[in-house]
Design an enzyme around this catalytic site. Structure first.
Site, PDB file in Angstrom:
ATOM      1  N   SER A 120       3.879  28.041  46.615  1.00 36.51           N
ATOM      2  CA  SER A 120       4.332  26.959  45.724  1.00 36.51           C
ATOM      3  C   SER A 120       5.103  25.920  46.518  1.00 36.51           C
ATOM      4  O   SER A 120       4.940  24.723  46.322  1.00 36.51           O
ATOM      5  CB  SER A 120       5.237  27.512  44.624  1.00 36.51           C
ATOM      6  OG  SER A 120       4.549  28.493  43.891  1.00 36.51           O
ATOM      7  N   TYR A 162      12.178  47.245  36.488  1.00 34.66           N
ATOM      8  CA  TYR A 162      12.632  45.851  36.484  1.00 34.66           C
ATOM      9  C   TYR A 162      13.891  45.759  35.617  1.00 34.66           C
ATOM     10  O   TYR A 162      13.822  45.772  34.403  1.00 34.66           O
ATOM     11  CB  TYR A 162      11.551  44.906  35.944  1.00 34.66           C
ATOM     12  CG  TYR A 162      10.251  44.913  36.718  1.00 34.66           C
ATOM     13  CD1 TYR A 162      10.180  45.391  38.028  1.00 34.66           C
ATOM     14  CD2 TYR A 162       9.077  44.441  36.133  1.00 34.66           C
ATOM     15  CE1 TYR A 162       8.986  45.413  38.717  1.00 34.66           C
ATOM     16  CE2 TYR A 162       7.869  44.449  36.829  1.00 34.66           C
ATOM     17  CZ  TYR A 162       7.832  44.939  38.119  1.00 34.66           C
ATOM     18  OH  TYR A 162       6.635  44.951  38.805  1.00 34.66           O
ATOM     19  N   GLY A 203       6.292  26.606  50.177  1.00 37.08           N
ATOM     20  CA  GLY A 203       6.418  26.842  51.611  1.00 37.08           C
ATOM     21  C   GLY A 203       7.827  27.286  51.984  1.00 37.08           C
ATOM     22  O   GLY A 203       8.502  27.975  51.220  1.00 37.08           O
TER      23      GLY A 203
END
Length: 342
Positions: free
Chosen positions: A214, A60, A216
């Site tokens: 959360s 990350y 769509g």
């Protein structure tokens, strides 16, 4: 302050908060890195709210998310958390490679310890399985790192049932990280039962379908152009129209229930059992506060059945990843005998 329940992850003694915090999006893949002071404030807010299981990886950034966590865990914070990081995805000359050879395992661990500025990693996962190296060889090196006190517990991510069994025979695996949500249920067939049979904890990443549950299809209106979600098959126009139906059904059910769609989707994962810890990620305190409330959403057996019928196998169109990304389906490794001979 509400008390967050604690659960046992695996059979070796690791205890974590029943929900974790995925930290990837703070530094990588979901658009540009977020401001460091805000992310440190968010991590501290999570810990003070009772969420103590923090998830990162050396890839990350690469590396910048581990450095961020290292900074956040100063001043007495380290003792309050269970810290998980991962190794195995490496970018060499701009190319992505998967590595599980012993020298790499050890070098990756030493580098993560340095970046995180800690003496020991609580849970160290192999992020992706190296199909060139027998899993027994990789786990053998991780076992040495446990014996040396550099890591406490071993985990696997995106590993097949047979790979998990072979790994667990060398050293107990504490947790398997896998994608599990209302739109990713393929793991229920073989991987989840294997983990349960062996007493291995389950860590569910992307429990909100990478943010789909959360907001769509509106998700794509709010993400930057360099966000990897633009490339995900399920969010492509040819699949999105179909997948919106799933969001709308869950949304309707949440409205009746008096919670948000994301809380309902997250509660469904929580209701899979006390051996499952979802790790929703966020970069905003208000979203974190919404996610933590999913812990108090109670679902009846009838509601679980209704959700599962909405999220049936044909409810989702498109794969989880693009074809160039390895998953548990590519995780078989050669037999140990082949390594000895080489």
């Amino acid at each position: 302050m509400a008390t967050v329940k604690r659960i046992k992850l695996g059979s070796q003694g690791l205890e974590v908060s029943a929900q974790g915090l995925g930290c990837m999006g703070m530094s990588a893949f979901y658009g540009p890195p977020k401001p460091e002071p805000e992310m440190i404030a968010l991590i501290h807010h999570a810990i003070n709210s009772g969420i103590t299981f923090l998830d990162t990886s050396d890839v990350y950034g690469p590396h910048t998310n581990e450095i961020l966590l290292g900074k956040a865990l100063k001043e007495g914070m380290r003792e309050r958390v269970e810290l998980a990081t991962k190794f195995g995805i490496n970018f060499a000359d701009g190319k992505r490679e998967i590595r599980g050879d012993p020298a790499y395992v050890r070098a990756a661990c030493e580098a993560s310890l340095k970046r995180l500025d800690v003496d020991c990693i609580d849970l160290y996962y192999q992020h992706r399985i190296d199909s060139k190296v027998p899993i027994e060889v990789t786990i053998g090196e991780l076992k040495k790192l446990v014996e040396e006190g550099k890591i406490k517990y071993i985990g696997l991510s995106e590993a097949s049932a047979s790979t998990i069994r072979r790994a667990h025979a060398v050293h107990p695996i504490t947790a398997v990280q896998l994608e599990w949500s209302l739109w990713s249920r393929d793991v229920e067939e073989e991987i989840v039962p294997t983990c349960r049979e062996l007493g291995i904890g389950i860590v569910a990443y992307s429990p909100l379908g990478r943010g789909f549950f959360s907001s769509g299809a509106k998700l794509l209106e709010n993400i930057s152009k360099d966000d990897i979600r633009w490339h995900l098959p399920r969010l492509q126009p040819e699949n999105l129209d179909h997948n919106k139906k799933l969001f709308n059904c869950v949304n309707e059910m949440a409205a009746k229930k008096g919670c948000t769609t994301s809380q309902l989707a997250l509660a469904w994962v929580h209701h899979q059992g006390d051996d499952v810890c979802p790790i929703p990620g966020t970069t905003k305190i208000e979203n974190f506060n919404e996610n933590i409330k999913a812990l108090s959403v109670k679902l009846t057996p009838e509601e679980m059945t209704e959700l599962e019928s909405i999220a049936s196998a044909d409810a989702v169109k498109g794969d989880r990843y693009t074809s160039d990304v390895t998953t548990y389906k590519d995780s078989e490794t050669p037999p140990l005998s082949s390594w000895k001979a080489s």
